[in-house]
Design an enzyme around this catalytic site. Structure first.
Site, mmCIF file in Angstrom:
data_model
loop_
_atom_site.group_PDB
_atom_site.id
_atom_site.type_symbol
_atom_site.label_atom_id
_atom_site.label_comp_id
_atom_site.label_asym_id
_atom_site.label_seq_id
_atom_site.Cartn_x
_atom_site.Cartn_y
_atom_site.Cartn_z
ATOM 1 N N TRP A 280 -2.936 5.823 -5.515
ATOM 2 C CA TRP A 280 -1.985 6.548 -4.440
ATOM 3 C C TRP A 280 -2.097 8.005 -4.551
ATOM 4 O O TRP A 280 -1.996 8.585 -3.572
ATOM 5 C CB TRP A 280 -0.582 5.932 -4.852
ATOM 6 C CG TRP A 280 -0.329 4.487 -4.476
ATOM 7 C CD1 TRP A 280 0.072 3.682 -5.288
ATOM 8 C CD2 TRP A 280 -0.523 3.868 -3.179
ATOM 9 N NE1 TRP A 280 0.305 2.316 -4.812
ATOM 10 C CE2 TRP A 280 0.055 2.675 -3.381
ATOM 11 C CE3 TRP A 280 -0.980 4.095 -1.963
ATOM 12 C CZ2 TRP A 280 -0.360 1.497 -2.518
ATOM 13 C CZ3 TRP A 280 -0.777 3.295 -1.074
ATOM 14 C CH2 TRP A 280 -0.573 1.978 -1.320
ATOM 15 N N LYS B 173 10.185 -0.355 -3.188
ATOM 16 C CA LYS B 173 9.684 -0.785 -4.804
ATOM 17 C C LYS B 173 11.012 -0.899 -5.556
ATOM 18 O O LYS B 173 11.251 -1.867 -5.992
ATOM 19 C CB LYS B 173 8.904 0.271 -5.340
ATOM 20 C CG LYS B 173 7.829 0.638 -4.553
ATOM 21 C CD LYS B 173 6.614 -0.078 -4.583
ATOM 22 C CE LYS B 173 5.481 -0.177 -3.526
ATOM 23 N NZ LYS B 173 4.601 0.971 -3.594
ATOM 24 N N ASP C 1 5.500 11.863 -5.939
ATOM 25 C CA ASP C 1 5.518 10.582 -5.089
ATOM 26 C C ASP C 1 6.366 9.807 -6.477
ATOM 27 O O ASP C 1 5.645 9.447 -7.159
ATOM 28 C CB ASP C 1 4.304 10.102 -4.800
ATOM 29 C CG ASP C 1 4.486 8.610 -4.531
ATOM 30 O OD1 ASP C 1 5.399 7.943 -4.274
ATOM 31 O OD2 ASP C 1 3.454 7.890 -3.780
HETATM 32 C C1 LIG Z 1 3.436 1.591 -2.841
HETATM 33 C C2 LIG Z 1 3.319 3.034 -3.213
HETATM 34 C C3 LIG Z 1 2.896 3.821 -1.904
HETATM 35 C C4 LIG Z 1 2.749 3.376 -0.674
HETATM 36 O O1 LIG Z 1 3.732 3.227 -0.029
HETATM 37 P P1 LIG Z 1 3.885 2.940 1.777
HETATM 38 O O2 LIG Z 1 5.390 2.859 1.673
HETATM 39 O O3 LIG Z 1 3.248 1.394 1.748
HETATM 40 O O4 LIG Z 1 3.124 3.811 2.364
HETATM 41 C C5 LIG Z 1 2.599 5.308 -2.394
HETATM 42 N N1 LIG Z 1 2.746 5.598 -3.561
HETATM 43 C C6 LIG Z 1 3.219 4.766 -4.573
HETATM 44 C C7 LIG Z 1 3.392 5.215 -5.933
HETATM 45 C C8 LIG Z 1 3.484 3.410 -4.068
HETATM 46 O O5 LIG Z 1 3.987 2.746 -5.327
#
Ligand SMILES: *Cc1c(COP(=O)(O)O)cnc(C)c1O
Length: 361
Positions: free
Chosen positions: A101, A195, A171
């Site tokens: 990511w 998540k 993030d």
């Molecule tokens: C799942 C995830 C993403 C992607 O998320 P989307 O909402 O599908 O764009 C980005 N960063 C992390 C750390 C993730 O776990």
């Protein structure tokens, strides 16, 4: 009601209480005769839903007044572009690449300016967090970027990097609200909610006010400009109404769990059960450096691909769902987010012990 233990990395398990409340309110939300899915976002009913959601999140995270909270769409992925578009004043971002990511965010940023990878753990398949105490931060960097919890690999920053005074962007998709956080250490915190908070379709951005401005990169779409969203209180266009409503319920649920201190204790206890077993097992082992282990995503392997596949198959049949590891890593991964009960982890470990006894040579 046949609920399973759902170890999915995302979209992921939600608190049963929240689902039951939402079910009870499905046909008639608080006497309005409509479902939340059917109401306009420009009504007092929704004003109250989003207002309370924001306030509860502010209470939980102790968000300082000089930060805005935005409820947006486009997932975490969209923020990979929004961050450089809005923040690259000098055209420079420094990225710490600790997983797929972070790498994707770095690659995306490179479309809009100079994106430097200043540290990486790719040399060992992202199984650790690099030393970030003295990195070559660019003098003209607009920000330093991290992915705080690496969902796929199961590592987490236990201390934030030394950014040498630069703004930190994180993030936090897979560790959002899993433990107390000092928001003032960050310039931007964002995450997709699917998540650890709510249903897919909402991304929450917490951003320091001075970073919300008009002089963004000229290519920035109206919708991706933080100022557009902040000025409109996240209601510039139709927001993900139902998703925000569920997030709001999860915030209230978290308050009942003792806030972020309470949920942290719960998460640490759960993770310990699984990691302790992985450390003593002769068949199963964790895949990342111990100091960097995530409380949320726990990857593990048997060391034998066929045995891994058999484990996933038998676990699924026994009601332990979505334990297959990410396609890029293989093996297994148990995501044990806030809403996973301790009983779920205990039952998984009991099942792993039985499996080990049955198949060890
Ligand atoms: C799942 C995830 C993403 C992607 O998320 P989307 O909402 O599908 O764009 C980005 N960063 C992390 C750390 C993730 O776990």
């Amino acid at each position: 009601m046949a609920r399973v233990y759902n170890f999915s990395a995302g979209p992921a398990t939600l608190p049963e209480e929240v689902l039951q409340e939402a079910a009870a309110e499905m046909m008639d939300y608080q006497g309005c005769g409509m479902s939340v899915m059917e109401i306009s976002h420009r009504t007092p009913i929704f004003d109250k839903i989003i207002g309370e959601a924001e306030q509860d999140l502010r209470d939980l995270m102790n968000i300082p007044d000089n930060y805005k909270v935005l409820f947006l769409q486009g997932g975490a992925y969209q923020q990979f572009a929004a961050v450089p578009m809005n923040l690259m004043k000098n055209g420079v971002g420094d990225y710490i690449v600790t997983g797929q990511w972070a790498k994707k965010a770095w690659k995306e940023a490179a479309k809009y300016g100079k994106a430097n990878c200043i540290a990486s753990s790719e040399d060992e398949t992202f199984s650790y967090i690099p030393d970030c105490s003295d990195l070559p931060i660019s003098p003209d960097a607009d920000y330093v970027y991290i992915c705080e919890n690496n969902t796929i690999y199961g590592t987490k920053f236990k201390t934030l990097p030394n950014t040498k005074g630069k703004d930190l962007v994180a993030d936090v998709s897979s560790c959002f609200l899993s433990e107390p956080v000092d928001v003032s250490k960050y310039a931007v915190i964002y995450g997709g909610v699917q998540k650890n908070i709510g249903p897919a379709g909402v991304v929450i951005v917490i951003i320091r006010e001075d970073l919300i401005r008009d002089d963004v990169l000229p290519c920035t779409p109206t919708m991706l400009k933080y100022k557009t969203q902040a000025d409109a209180g996240s209601l510039f266009n139709t927001p993900p109404v139902y998703g925000i409503y569920i997030c709001g319920k999860v915030f209230k649920w978290l308050k009942k769990q003792g806030g972020l201190e309470g949920i942290q204790a719960h998460n640490e206890a759960k993770a310990k059960i699984l990691y302790d077993f992985l450390d003593e097992s002769k068949m199963f082992s964790g895949t990342v450096r111990k100091e960097d282990r995530s409380l949320m995503n726990v990857p593990f392997v048997t060391g034998d691909k066929e045995l891994d596949a058999l484990f996933v198959k038998e676990a699924t049949a026994a009601g332990f769902m979505n334990l297959k590891g990410h396609r890029s890593v293989g093996g297994m991964r148990a995501s044990i987010y806030n809403a996973m009960p301790k009983a779920g982890v205990e039952a998984l470990v009991a099942f792993m012990k039985e499996f080990e006894a049955k198949y060890s040579k």
